[in-house]
Scaffold this motif. Structure first.
Motif, PDB file in Angstrom:
ATOM      1  N   ARG A   1      14.114  -6.824   5.944  1.00 21.43           N
ATOM      2  CA  ARG A   1      15.559  -7.068   6.069  1.00 21.43           C
ATOM      3  C   ARG A   1      16.348  -6.156   5.137  1.00 21.43           C
ATOM      4  NH1 ARG A   1      13.763 -12.234   6.540  1.00 21.43           N
ATOM      5  NH2 ARG A   1      14.064 -12.690   4.336  1.00 21.43           N
ATOM      6  N   ALA A   2      15.896  -6.045   3.905  1.00 18.56           N
ATOM      7  CA  ALA A   2      16.613  -5.233   2.911  1.00 18.56           C
ATOM      8  C   ALA A   2      16.647  -3.752   3.301  1.00 18.56           C
ATOM      9  CB  ALA A   2      15.971  -5.398   1.532  1.00 18.56           C
ATOM     10  N   GLU A   3      15.556  -3.255   3.878  1.00 13.11           N
ATOM     11  CA  GLU A   3      15.467  -1.840   4.244  1.00 13.11           C
ATOM     12  C   GLU A   3      15.904  -1.571   5.684  1.00 13.11           C
ATOM     13  OE1 GLU A   3      11.712  -0.032   3.135  1.00 13.11           O
ATOM     14  OE2 GLU A   3      11.524  -1.394   1.428  1.00 13.11           O
ATOM     15  N   ARG A   4      16.224  -2.648   6.406  1.00 12.29           N
ATOM     16  CA  ARG A   4      16.607  -2.555   7.819  1.00 12.29           C
ATOM     17  C   ARG A   4      15.529  -1.861   8.641  1.00 12.29           C
ATOM     18  NH1 ARG A   4      23.019  -1.302   7.142  1.00 12.29           N
ATOM     19  NH2 ARG A   4      23.519  -3.358   6.343  1.00 12.29           N
ATOM     20  N   LEU A   5      14.285  -2.257   8.382  1.00 10.23           N
ATOM     21  CA  LEU A   5      13.129  -1.737   9.104  1.00 10.23           C
ATOM     22  C   LEU A   5      12.348  -2.909   9.663  1.00 10.23           C
ATOM     23  CD1 LEU A   5      11.966   0.977   6.533  1.00 10.23           C
ATOM     24  CD2 LEU A   5      13.281   1.346   8.637  1.00 10.23           C
ATOM     25  N   THR A   6      11.348  -2.608  10.457  1.00  4.89           N
ATOM     26  CA  THR A   6      10.462  -3.630  10.993  1.00  4.89           C
ATOM     27  C   THR A   6       9.017  -3.182  10.788  1.00  4.89           C
ATOM     28  OG1 THR A   6      10.007  -5.011  12.928  1.00  4.89           O
ATOM     29  CG2 THR A   6      10.395  -2.674  13.350  1.00  4.89           C
ATOM     30  N   VAL A   7       8.079  -4.101  10.899  1.00  3.57           N
ATOM     31  CA  VAL A   7       6.666  -3.736  10.824  1.00  3.57           C
ATOM     32  C   VAL A   7       6.301  -3.104  12.169  1.00  3.57           C
ATOM     33  CG1 VAL A   7       4.306  -4.584  10.604  1.00  3.57           C
ATOM     34  CG2 VAL A   7       6.113  -5.571   9.185  1.00  3.57           C
ATOM     35  N   VAL A   8       5.922  -1.833  12.138  1.00  2.00           N
ATOM     36  CA  VAL A   8       5.542  -1.151  13.376  1.00  2.00           C
ATOM     37  C   VAL A   8       4.027  -1.101  13.554  1.00  2.00           C
ATOM     38  CG1 VAL A   8       7.668   0.186  13.566  1.00  2.00           C
ATOM     39  CG2 VAL A   8       5.713   1.156  12.345  1.00  2.00           C
ATOM     40  N   ALA A   9       3.284  -1.333  12.457  1.00  2.00           N
ATOM     41  CA  ALA A   9       1.820  -1.330  12.521  1.00  2.00           C
ATOM     42  C   ALA A   9       1.284  -1.804  11.173  1.00  2.00           C
ATOM     43  CB  ALA A   9       1.281   0.070  12.825  1.00  2.00           C
ATOM     44  N   ASP A  10      -0.015  -2.030  11.129  1.00  5.99           N
ATOM     45  CA  ASP A  10      -0.685  -2.225   9.848  1.00  5.99           C
ATOM     46  C   ASP A  10      -1.888  -1.301   9.819  1.00  5.99           C
ATOM     47  OD1 ASP A  10      -3.397  -3.850  10.167  1.00  5.99           O
ATOM     48  OD2 ASP A  10      -1.971  -4.854  11.492  1.00  5.99           O
ATOM     49  N   VAL A  11      -2.341  -0.987   8.625  1.00  5.89           N
ATOM     50  CA  VAL A  11      -3.498  -0.120   8.463  1.00  5.89           C
ATOM     51  C   VAL A  11      -4.359  -0.696   7.342  1.00  5.89           C
ATOM     52  CG1 VAL A  11      -2.221   1.440   6.907  1.00  5.89           C
ATOM     53  CG2 VAL A  11      -4.283   2.260   8.057  1.00  5.89           C
ATOM     54  N   HIS A  12      -5.678  -0.702   7.554  1.00  4.52           N
ATOM     55  CA  HIS A  12      -6.576  -1.086   6.470  1.00  4.52           C
ATOM     56  C   HIS A  12      -7.873  -0.299   6.590  1.00  4.52           C
ATOM     57  CE1 HIS A  12      -8.288  -3.980   9.431  1.00  4.52           C
ATOM     58  NE2 HIS A  12      -9.359  -3.976   8.661  1.00  4.52           N
ATOM     59  N   THR A  13      -8.663  -0.368   5.549  1.00  3.31           N
ATOM     60  CA  THR A  13      -9.874   0.443   5.466  1.00  3.31           C
ATOM     61  C   THR A  13     -11.128  -0.400   5.702  1.00  3.31           C
ATOM     62  OG1 THR A  13     -10.130   0.113   3.086  1.00  3.31           O
ATOM     63  CG2 THR A  13      -8.746   1.956   3.798  1.00  3.31           C
ATOM     64  N   HIS A  14     -12.172   0.282   6.134  1.00  2.00           N
ATOM     65  CA  HIS A  14     -13.511  -0.296   6.268  1.00  2.00           C
ATOM     66  C   HIS A  14     -14.497   0.635   5.570  1.00  2.00           C
ATOM     67  CE1 HIS A  14     -13.271  -3.237   9.957  1.00  2.00           C
ATOM     68  NE2 HIS A  14     -12.467  -3.578   8.971  1.00  2.00           N
ATOM     69  N   PRO A  15     -15.669   0.130   5.213  1.00  2.00           N
ATOM     70  CA  PRO A  15     -16.639   0.974   4.506  1.00  2.00           C
ATOM     71  C   PRO A  15     -17.295   2.038   5.378  1.00  2.00           C
ATOM     72  CG  PRO A  15     -17.530  -1.214   4.875  1.00  2.00           C
ATOM     73  CD  PRO A  15     -16.102  -1.251   5.303  1.00  2.00           C
ATOM     74  N   ASP A  16     -17.404   1.808   6.659  1.00  2.00           N
ATOM     75  CA  ASP A  16     -18.104   2.755   7.538  1.00  2.00           C
ATOM     76  C   ASP A  16     -17.118   3.269   8.577  1.00  2.00           C
ATOM     77  OD1 ASP A  16     -20.222   4.252   8.531  1.00  2.00           O
ATOM     78  OD2 ASP A  16     -21.058   2.612   9.688  1.00  2.00           O
ATOM     79  N   THR A  17     -17.351   3.035   9.835  1.00  2.00           N
ATOM     80  CA  THR A  17     -16.433   3.495  10.873  1.00  2.00           C
ATOM     81  C   THR A  17     -15.251   2.534  11.006  1.00  2.00           C
ATOM     82  OG1 THR A  17     -17.646   2.331  12.595  1.00  2.00           O
ATOM     83  CG2 THR A  17     -18.266   4.622  12.188  1.00  2.00           C
ATOM     84  N   GLY A  18     -14.230   2.973  11.710  1.00  2.00           N
ATOM     85  CA  GLY A  18     -13.024   2.176  11.886  1.00  2.00           C
ATOM     86  C   GLY A  18     -13.128   1.207  13.045  1.00  2.00           C
ATOM     87  N   PHE A  19     -14.194   0.432  13.078  1.00  2.00           N
ATOM     88  CA  PHE A  19     -14.358  -0.552  14.149  1.00  2.00           C
ATOM     89  C   PHE A  19     -13.536  -1.801  13.848  1.00  2.00           C
ATOM     90  CE2 PHE A  19     -17.212  -1.977  10.927  1.00  2.00           C
ATOM     91  CZ  PHE A  19     -17.236  -3.360  11.046  1.00  2.00           C
ATOM     92  N   GLN A  20     -13.266  -2.557  14.880  1.00  2.00           N
ATOM     93  CA  GLN A  20     -12.518  -3.799  14.722  1.00  2.00           C
ATOM     94  C   GLN A  20     -13.515  -4.943  14.589  1.00  2.00           C
ATOM     95  OE1 GLN A  20     -10.034  -5.011  18.031  1.00  2.00           O
ATOM     96  NE2 GLN A  20      -8.380  -5.492  16.612  1.00  2.00           N
ATOM     97  N   SER A  21     -13.556  -5.550  13.411  1.00  2.00           N
ATOM     98  CA  SER A  21     -14.487  -6.647  13.160  1.00  2.00           C
ATOM     99  C   SER A  21     -14.022  -7.919  13.876  1.00  2.00           C
ATOM    100  CB  SER A  21     -14.577  -6.922  11.658  1.00  2.00           C
ATOM    101  OG  SER A  21     -13.352  -7.471  11.194  1.00  2.00           O
ATOM    102  N   HIS A  22     -14.899  -8.902  13.922  1.00  2.00           N
ATOM    103  CA  HIS A  22     -14.537 -10.200  14.512  1.00  2.00           C
ATOM    104  C   HIS A  22     -13.338 -10.794  13.770  1.00  2.00           C
ATOM    105  CE1 HIS A  22     -14.971 -14.022  16.539  1.00  2.00           C
ATOM    106  NE2 HIS A  22     -14.938 -14.615  15.362  1.00  2.00           N
TER     107      HIS A  22
END
Length: 173
Positions: free
Chosen positions: A92-113
């Protein structure tokens, strides 16, 4: 004038990309995730920006541990309600919205359960990016995961090896 020229070239160079992030900003985000993960645990951030005509443009990032100092205490990214209150306040303060999230994994960028069943933003159209090797640069696109939430714990894999024109991190973004 410069903005209109850049927008015109972007329309020609990256016309179909639904999520874009300037190369310099993307490199800063990736480097910061690598630093915060200390090379041994996950780290993450919300990517803030604007949505225009079906395109999401990243303008800044808010790191999970800035919202909750215990976000990485289990070794994986976990946020609780108070962190989201802080996040929405910043949006609200920056007049922006969440367009995505990003996080890290130890190996490949697979989507865990856990990733599939616990989206950071459970809203259709939200994008989750998973970086391999705790975000150690350089990141090979073939090992990165990009997923678009459809609701009801259903996702579409938009990773670069499956959807080359979905996510763009370059000068023309």
């Amino acid at each position: 004038m410069t903005y209109s020229i850049k927008a015109t070239i972007r329309g020609w160079w990256a016309p179909e990309h639904r999520l874009t992030c300037p190369a310099i900003l993307w490199r800063q985000i990736v480097s910061e995730l690598h630093r915060r993960g200390e090379r041994w645990h996950e780290a993450g951030a919300f990517l803030l920006g604007v949505e225009k005509n079906g395109r999401r443009e990243v303008r800044s990032a808010v790191y999970y541990d800035d919202l909750d100092s215990n976000a990485y205490s289990t070794g994986v990214c976990v946020l609780y309600g108070d962190a989201f209150s802080e996040l929405w306040g910043r949006c609200r303060a920056e007049r922006l919205t969440v367009v995505a999230d990003v996080h890290t994994h130890p190996d490949t960028g697979f989507q865990s359960h856990a990733d599939k069943t616990n989206p950071m933003v459970a809203r259709a159209g939200h994008v989750a990016i998973i970086l391999p090797d705790f975000a150690r640069w350089p990141i090979r696109e073939s090992r990165m995961g990009v997923y678009e939430y459809q609701g009801q714990h259903e996702w579409i894999n938009r990773s670069p090896d499956r959807a080359q024109n979905f996510f763009y991190t370059g000068f023309w973004s």
